[in-house]
Design an enzyme around this catalytic site. Structure first.
Site, PDB file in Angstrom:
ATOM      1  N   TYR A  71      -0.900  -4.181  -5.268  1.00  0.00           N
ATOM      2  CA  TYR A  71      -0.887  -4.333  -6.719  1.00  0.00           C
ATOM      3  C   TYR A  71       0.295  -5.188  -7.198  1.00  0.00           C
ATOM      4  CZ  TYR A  71      -4.325  -0.516  -6.743  1.00  0.00           C
ATOM      5  OH  TYR A  71      -5.427   0.260  -6.530  1.00  0.00           O
ATOM      6  N   LYS A  81      -4.119   2.441   7.453  1.00  0.00           N
ATOM      7  CA  LYS A  81      -5.259   1.773   8.105  1.00  0.00           C
ATOM      8  C   LYS A  81      -4.665   0.969   9.263  1.00  0.00           C
ATOM      9  CE  LYS A  81      -9.668   0.674   8.164  1.00  0.00           C
ATOM     10  NZ  LYS A  81     -10.670   1.649   8.605  1.00  0.00           N
ATOM     11  N   ASP A 131     -10.181   5.758   5.627  1.00  0.00           N
ATOM     12  CA  ASP A 131     -11.620   6.049   5.509  1.00  0.00           C
ATOM     13  C   ASP A 131     -11.901   7.486   5.935  1.00  0.00           C
ATOM     14  OD1 ASP A 131     -10.700   5.015   7.906  1.00  0.00           O
ATOM     15  OD2 ASP A 131     -12.580   4.057   8.457  1.00  0.00           O
ATOM     16  N   ASP A 167      -4.015   5.386  -5.036  1.00  0.00           N
ATOM     17  CA  ASP A 167      -4.737   5.279  -6.296  1.00  0.00           C
ATOM     18  C   ASP A 167      -6.118   5.921  -6.134  1.00  0.00           C
ATOM     19  OD1 ASP A 167      -5.510   4.519  -8.798  1.00  0.00           O
ATOM     20  OD2 ASP A 167      -5.614   2.371  -8.394  1.00  0.00           O
ATOM     21  N   ASP A 186      -7.335  10.124  -7.121  1.00  0.00           N
ATOM     22  CA  ASP A 186      -8.461  10.365  -8.035  1.00  0.00           C
ATOM     23  C   ASP A 186      -9.510  11.240  -7.361  1.00  0.00           C
ATOM     24  OD1 ASP A 186      -7.458   9.035 -10.176  1.00  0.00           O
ATOM     25  OD2 ASP A 186      -9.170   7.684 -10.415  1.00  0.00           O
TER      26      ASP A 186
END
Ligand code: NAD
Length: 361
Positions: A143, A193, A225, A249, A253
């Protein structure tokens, strides 16, 4: 007796309503435990645009920097929806996090036993409740990395965003997550990852190095994942999760959704030192603003986090959590979490019940 300065930024929509109840709870804690909380109000978001022409006026940021902690309601609303990105109320949120150097976001996802039915997961999966803390890196990664567009000839345009982390950035967030784990069940899952991304390989190396300073914490690593799957398959396996900005992020959620109640979840953003920003994870809910319908519990629990993380007032923080739990166990609910046999109450009444419960503790 402690004396603490708190910047209060109610914001827009339901922000002022839920912040008002949280302040009531803070004052109750203050008189019961003999602390002085000095509240100083500032403008952020849409109301700041209307009054000062910008979502984060410099004097609001200065006020926050001069205080020991910041309590924020929520920002945004239909009125400001058509403004350009950097002029919108939400730009104030990015600005204040960056301005205060807050690099870690802590989001607990908790299912209270009284609210188990609110989870979209099967009851056998959540039968023992859920209590996860997601620690998300907030100021690095994709980001904030280099981004842009280039001409890709016959293929049109190419666009890119860069995931980049320094050892320093990973080390400080890892340390914060290990410290959080030490205060909980002493289990930490680092999500990355590393099978594909070089930035994740560095992330993992650094987390392993920091782990040497926390031999009591059981550390494991999980690919993002798999973590997304495990959160819905067996969420009870998690205690603290630490991860990068983008993965955090998404996963935070997901973790909130499995609790089934957006109006219940607090958050803390922390940086160097003890100054922190505390806010509910929900938005300004313009659809119910001004109707005494908003659930104030997320904001009240945010104050609980403030007491614990910025002021070191563990007992006072626990009193708030216990009071919330007792009120829920007595069957009281705001409309968003109500079921058939609940006693439905409004924002103000819920705040009053929680204050009364703190008095009794
Ligand atoms: P939202 O969280 O405001 O609302 C989503 C849904 O949940 C709505 O139906 C709302 O009524 C309900 N809800 C939210 N909080 C509740 C509470 N405490 N009690 C009862 N019900 C509650 O998200 P949205 O509708 O996507 O966004 C509305 C505005 O808020 C937008 O302008 C958005 O940009 C902004 N927003 C702000 C923040 C923030 O300030 N941190 C976060 C998310 C969205």
């Amino acid at each position: 007796m402690g004396k603490f300065n708190i910047a209060v930024l109610p914001g827009d929509g339901i922000g002022p309503e839920v912040v008002n109840e949280a302040i009531g709870v803070l004052n109750t804690v203050g008189s019961k435990f003999n602390h002085e909380f000095i509240l100083k109000e500032g403008a952020i978001g849409g109301c700041a645009i209307d009054t000062f022409g910008e979502p984060l006026p410099a004097k609001t940021l200065d006020l926050c920097k001069s205080c020991d902690a910041v309590l924020l309601g929520a920002v945004g609303g239909y009125k400001w929806d058509n403004l350009p990105g950097d002029k919108r109320p939400e730009a104030g949120l990015l600005g204040i996090r960056a301005g205060l150097g807050l690099y870690a976001n802590l989001r607990p996802a908790v299912i209270y036993s009284a609210l188990k039915d609110a989870s979209p997961l099967r009851s056998d999966i959540v039968k023992d409740g859920i209590d996860i803390m997601v620690v998300r890196e907030l100021t690095g990664g994709m980001y904030f990395g280099e981004k842009g567009r280039v001409d890709a000839g016959d293929m049109g345009q190419a666009a890119y965003d860069t995931e980049k982390y320094t050892t320093f950035e990973v080390e400080r967030i890892a340390r914060l997550a290990f410290e959080a784990a030490m205060k909980r069940k002493k289990r930490l899952t680092s999500v990355d990852k590393a099978n594909v991304l070089e930035s994740s390989r560095l992330w993992r190396e650094v987390v392993v190095k920091v782990a040497k300073d926390y031999p009591e914490v059981e550390l494991n690593h999980m690919y993002v994942d798999n973590a997304a799957m495990q959160l819905v398959r067996n969420p009870m396996q998690f205690d603290v999760i630490v991860t990068s900005n983008m993965f955090g992020d998404i996963l935070s959620d997901e973790a909130s959704m499995i609790t089934g109640s957006i109006g219940m979840l607090p958050s803390a953003s922390l940086g160097q030192g003890s100054l922190g920003l505390y806010e509910p994870i929900h938005g300004s809910a313009p659809d119910i603003a001004g109707q005494d319908k908003a659930n104030p519990i997320a904001t009240i629990l945010s104050v609980g986090m403030m007491l614990k993380y910025s002021f070191g007032l563990e007992e006072e923080s626990n009193a708030i959590e216990r009071a919330v739990e007792n009120v829920l166990n007595s069957g009281f609910r705001t409309a968003d979490i109500a079921s058939q046999d609940s006693k439905v109450v409004g924002t103000k009444e819920m705040g009053k019940l929680i204050k009364e419960e703190i008095e009794k503790i």
